[in-house]
Write a protein that holds these residues in place. Sequence first.
Motif, PDB file in Angstrom:
ATOM      1  N   ASN A 231     -31.132 -21.291  28.974  1.00  0.00           N
ATOM      2  CA  ASN A 231     -30.246 -22.032  29.870  1.00  0.00           C
ATOM      3  C   ASN A 231     -29.941 -23.383  29.205  1.00  0.00           C
ATOM      4  O   ASN A 231     -30.627 -24.384  29.424  1.00  0.00           O
ATOM      5  CB  ASN A 231     -30.914 -22.228  31.232  1.00  0.00           C
ATOM      6  N   TRP A 232     -28.914 -23.386  28.360  1.00  0.00           N
ATOM      7  CA  TRP A 232     -28.607 -24.586  27.592  1.00  0.00           C
ATOM      8  C   TRP A 232     -28.163 -25.762  28.458  1.00  0.00           C
ATOM      9  O   TRP A 232     -28.564 -26.912  28.191  1.00  0.00           O
ATOM     10  CB  TRP A 232     -27.580 -24.278  26.495  1.00  0.00           C
ATOM     11  N   PRO A 233     -27.352 -25.565  29.493  1.00  0.00           N
ATOM     12  CA  PRO A 233     -27.018 -26.727  30.329  1.00  0.00           C
ATOM     13  C   PRO A 233     -28.252 -27.416  30.898  1.00  0.00           C
ATOM     14  O   PRO A 233     -28.352 -28.654  30.876  1.00  0.00           O
ATOM     15  CB  PRO A 233     -26.142 -26.127  31.427  1.00  0.00           C
ATOM     16  N   ALA A 234     -29.233 -26.638  31.394  1.00  0.00           N
ATOM     17  CA  ALA A 234     -30.446 -27.235  31.948  1.00  0.00           C
ATOM     18  C   ALA A 234     -31.281 -27.901  30.856  1.00  0.00           C
ATOM     19  O   ALA A 234     -31.807 -29.008  31.042  1.00  0.00           O
ATOM     20  CB  ALA A 234     -31.273 -26.168  32.663  1.00  0.00           C
ATOM     21  N   ALA A 235     -31.395 -27.233  29.696  1.00  0.00           N
ATOM     22  CA  ALA A 235     -32.195 -27.795  28.609  1.00  0.00           C
ATOM     23  C   ALA A 235     -31.598 -29.105  28.110  1.00  0.00           C
ATOM     24  O   ALA A 235     -32.308 -30.104  27.922  1.00  0.00           O
ATOM     25  CB  ALA A 235     -32.302 -26.782  27.467  1.00  0.00           C
ATOM     26  N   LEU A 236     -30.291 -29.122  27.907  1.00  0.00           N
ATOM     27  CA  LEU A 236     -29.653 -30.326  27.372  1.00  0.00           C
ATOM     28  C   LEU A 236     -29.620 -31.453  28.395  1.00  0.00           C
ATOM     29  O   LEU A 236     -29.748 -32.634  28.042  1.00  0.00           O
ATOM     30  CB  LEU A 236     -28.248 -29.987  26.883  1.00  0.00           C
ATOM     31  N   MET A 237     -29.471 -31.097  29.665  1.00  0.00           N
ATOM     32  CA  MET A 237     -29.541 -32.123  30.706  1.00  0.00           C
ATOM     33  C   MET A 237     -30.921 -32.779  30.696  1.00  0.00           C
ATOM     34  O   MET A 237     -31.046 -34.005  30.863  1.00  0.00           O
ATOM     35  CB  MET A 237     -29.264 -31.504  32.082  1.00  0.00           C
ATOM     36  N   THR A 238     -31.959 -31.984  30.458  1.00  0.00           N
ATOM     37  CA  THR A 238     -33.310 -32.537  30.412  1.00  0.00           C
ATOM     38  C   THR A 238     -33.500 -33.403  29.177  1.00  0.00           C
ATOM     39  O   THR A 238     -34.176 -34.436  29.237  1.00  0.00           O
ATOM     40  CB  THR A 238     -34.350 -31.397  30.445  1.00  0.00           C
ATOM     41  N   MET A 239     -32.904 -33.006  28.053  1.00  0.00           N
ATOM     42  CA  MET A 239     -32.970 -33.853  26.862  1.00  0.00           C
ATOM     43  C   MET A 239     -32.311 -35.208  27.130  1.00  0.00           C
ATOM     44  O   MET A 239     -32.816 -36.255  26.704  1.00  0.00           O
ATOM     45  CB  MET A 239     -32.292 -33.162  25.678  1.00  0.00           C
ATOM     46  N   GLN A 240     -31.198 -35.197  27.845  1.00  0.00           N
ATOM     47  CA  GLN A 240     -30.572 -36.464  28.242  1.00  0.00           C
ATOM     48  C   GLN A 240     -31.490 -37.272  29.150  1.00  0.00           C
ATOM     49  O   GLN A 240     -31.645 -38.482  28.989  1.00  0.00           O
ATOM     50  CB  GLN A 240     -29.262 -36.186  28.969  1.00  0.00           C
ATOM     51  N   LYS A 241     -32.092 -36.581  30.098  1.00  0.00           N
ATOM     52  CA  LYS A 241     -32.946 -37.237  31.089  1.00  0.00           C
ATOM     53  C   LYS A 241     -34.103 -37.973  30.426  1.00  0.00           C
ATOM     54  O   LYS A 241     -34.467 -39.085  30.834  1.00  0.00           O
ATOM     55  CB  LYS A 241     -33.469 -36.206  32.078  1.00  0.00           C
ATOM     56  N   ILE A 242     -34.705 -37.376  29.387  1.00  0.00           N
ATOM     57  CA  ILE A 242     -35.858 -38.003  28.754  1.00  0.00           C
ATOM     58  C   ILE A 242     -35.441 -39.038  27.695  1.00  0.00           C
ATOM     59  O   ILE A 242     -36.280 -39.719  27.118  1.00  0.00           O
ATOM     60  CB  ILE A 242     -36.806 -36.962  28.123  1.00  0.00           C
ATOM     61  N   GLY A 243     -34.136 -39.116  27.442  1.00  0.00           N
ATOM     62  CA  GLY A 243     -33.639 -40.122  26.508  1.00  0.00           C
ATOM     63  C   GLY A 243     -33.769 -39.761  25.049  1.00  0.00           C
ATOM     64  O   GLY A 243     -33.769 -40.656  24.189  1.00  0.00           O
ATOM     65  N   TYR A 244     -33.819 -38.469  24.740  1.00  0.00           N
ATOM     66  CA  TYR A 244     -33.925 -38.070  23.331  1.00  0.00           C
ATOM     67  C   TYR A 244     -32.623 -38.375  22.614  1.00  0.00           C
ATOM     68  O   TYR A 244     -31.546 -37.942  23.027  1.00  0.00           O
ATOM     69  CB  TYR A 244     -34.239 -36.571  23.226  1.00  0.00           C
ATOM     70  N   ASP A 245     -32.706 -39.100  21.511  1.00  0.00           N
ATOM     71  CA  ASP A 245     -31.511 -39.429  20.738  1.00  0.00           C
ATOM     72  C   ASP A 245     -31.694 -39.104  19.259  1.00  0.00           C
ATOM     73  O   ASP A 245     -31.004 -39.661  18.406  1.00  0.00           O
ATOM     74  CB  ASP A 245     -31.116 -40.898  20.922  1.00  0.00           C
ATOM     75  N   GLY A 246     -32.614 -38.190  18.963  1.00  0.00           N
ATOM     76  CA  GLY A 246     -32.891 -37.828  17.583  1.00  0.00           C
ATOM     77  C   GLY A 246     -32.040 -36.662  17.109  1.00  0.00           C
ATOM     78  O   GLY A 246     -30.981 -36.347  17.673  1.00  0.00           O
ATOM     79  N   THR A 247     -32.510 -36.009  16.074  1.00  0.00           N
ATOM     80  CA  THR A 247     -31.759 -34.940  15.409  1.00  0.00           C
ATOM     81  C   THR A 247     -31.948 -33.607  16.113  1.00  0.00           C
ATOM     82  O   THR A 247     -33.051 -33.258  16.545  1.00  0.00           O
ATOM     83  CB  THR A 247     -32.214 -34.834  13.942  1.00  0.00           C
ATOM     84  N   TYR A 248     -30.849 -32.871  16.211  1.00  0.00           N
ATOM     85  CA  TYR A 248     -30.877 -31.471  16.658  1.00  0.00           C
ATOM     86  C   TYR A 248     -30.783 -30.617  15.392  1.00  0.00           C
ATOM     87  O   TYR A 248     -29.732 -30.516  14.769  1.00  0.00           O
ATOM     88  CB  TYR A 248     -29.726 -31.191  17.618  1.00  0.00           C
ATOM     89  N   LEU A 249     -31.922 -30.037  15.002  1.00  0.00           N
ATOM     90  CA  LEU A 249     -32.055 -29.344  13.726  1.00  0.00           C
ATOM     91  C   LEU A 249     -32.052 -27.843  14.000  1.00  0.00           C
ATOM     92  O   LEU A 249     -32.984 -27.303  14.597  1.00  0.00           O
ATOM     93  CB  LEU A 249     -33.360 -29.786  13.054  1.00  0.00           C
ATOM     94  N   MET A 250     -30.973 -27.168  13.589  1.00  0.00           N
ATOM     95  CA  MET A 250     -30.848 -25.734  13.865  1.00  0.00           C
ATOM     96  C   MET A 250     -31.613 -24.921  12.827  1.00  0.00           C
ATOM     97  O   MET A 250     -31.392 -25.072  11.622  1.00  0.00           O
ATOM     98  CB  MET A 250     -29.378 -25.323  13.883  1.00  0.00           C
ATOM     99  N   GLU A 251     -32.521 -24.081  13.318  1.00  0.00           N
ATOM    100  CA  GLU A 251     -33.343 -23.216  12.467  1.00  0.00           C
ATOM    101  C   GLU A 251     -32.911 -21.775  12.737  1.00  0.00           C
ATOM    102  O   GLU A 251     -33.417 -21.114  13.644  1.00  0.00           O
ATOM    103  CB  GLU A 251     -34.827 -23.417  12.774  1.00  0.00           C
ATOM    104  N   LEU A 252     -31.964 -21.290  11.927  1.00  0.00           N
ATOM    105  CA  LEU A 252     -31.244 -20.063  12.239  1.00  0.00           C
ATOM    106  C   LEU A 252     -31.574 -18.943  11.254  1.00  0.00           C
ATOM    107  O   LEU A 252     -31.869 -19.189  10.087  1.00  0.00           O
ATOM    108  CB  LEU A 252     -29.736 -20.327  12.215  1.00  0.00           C
TER     109      LEU A 252
END
Length: 278
Positions: A231-252
């Motif tokens: 659930n990306w909307p919920a996950a990303l909303m939580t990242m905003q909530k906690i104030g994370y401003d670092g790198t989003y590193l895709m491990e694909l």
Amino acid sequence: MHFGISTHLYHDQRLGRDHLAQIAEYGFEVVELFATRSHFDYHDPSAVEQLAGWLNETRLGLHSIHLPIFEAFGTGGPGTTYSIASGDSARRQAAVREAEAAIEILKRIPAKFVVVHLGSPSQYAGANDNLRPAASRSVEEICRAAEPLGARVALEVIPNSLSSASTLVAMIERDFEGSNVGICLDFGHAHLGADVADEIEVSAEHLVTTHVHDNRGREDDHLVPYQGTINWPAALMTMQKIGYDGTYLMELASIGSPAAVLEEARRARQRIERALSP
């Protein structure tokens, strides 16, 4: 906010300049080096020097080094596996020595983080692979190698008893309070055992970097975000909530061609950026 790609995408090949150029071509700024000797021989100073040149030429930064978890990939099997949480002293020490060898890269190429697996995923673990006292001792040794070179140690959320967000937080607060140890929130791994948004909340105070990928909740597929069931909307909303401003590193994973994966990753990045926009 920055976005990067792990060289995990090319894990079954010897890393080359063209791989880094391709990552840069799709607009990513940084990479994580997946330190497996069949992929990149971190024991070879000339290979490290060559990597420094490639990064400079492609204008990519080295965000992090994923410390070794096995000896080889794509050669008929992983060969030797490395568990820094092994109860077998010789095996634990061998794993730490490999970690320290990979950390030597930082003497030539700076990076913000070294990413650490505490033991092995549950489905691959032997009886004595995932012991907390052994893991804690190894992390202390890895910190002594990494911190003088300017890198933080990031313990990765993986599917075993040592490495949920809550157990990592407990270890950090019990054994490494006041140290430079943090958490690498791996979205795909979190999704295999828990609710991703909950894992983000739990790890918030110690979350320093990420591995971003998706799956369908059953296997560690390493899909591009939005191609699985997170659930990306919920996950990303939580990242905003906690104030994370670092790198989003895709491990694909390389499903199809790396170019096709990177194109999908670029589109996923745009969706993530829109979701995180004020």
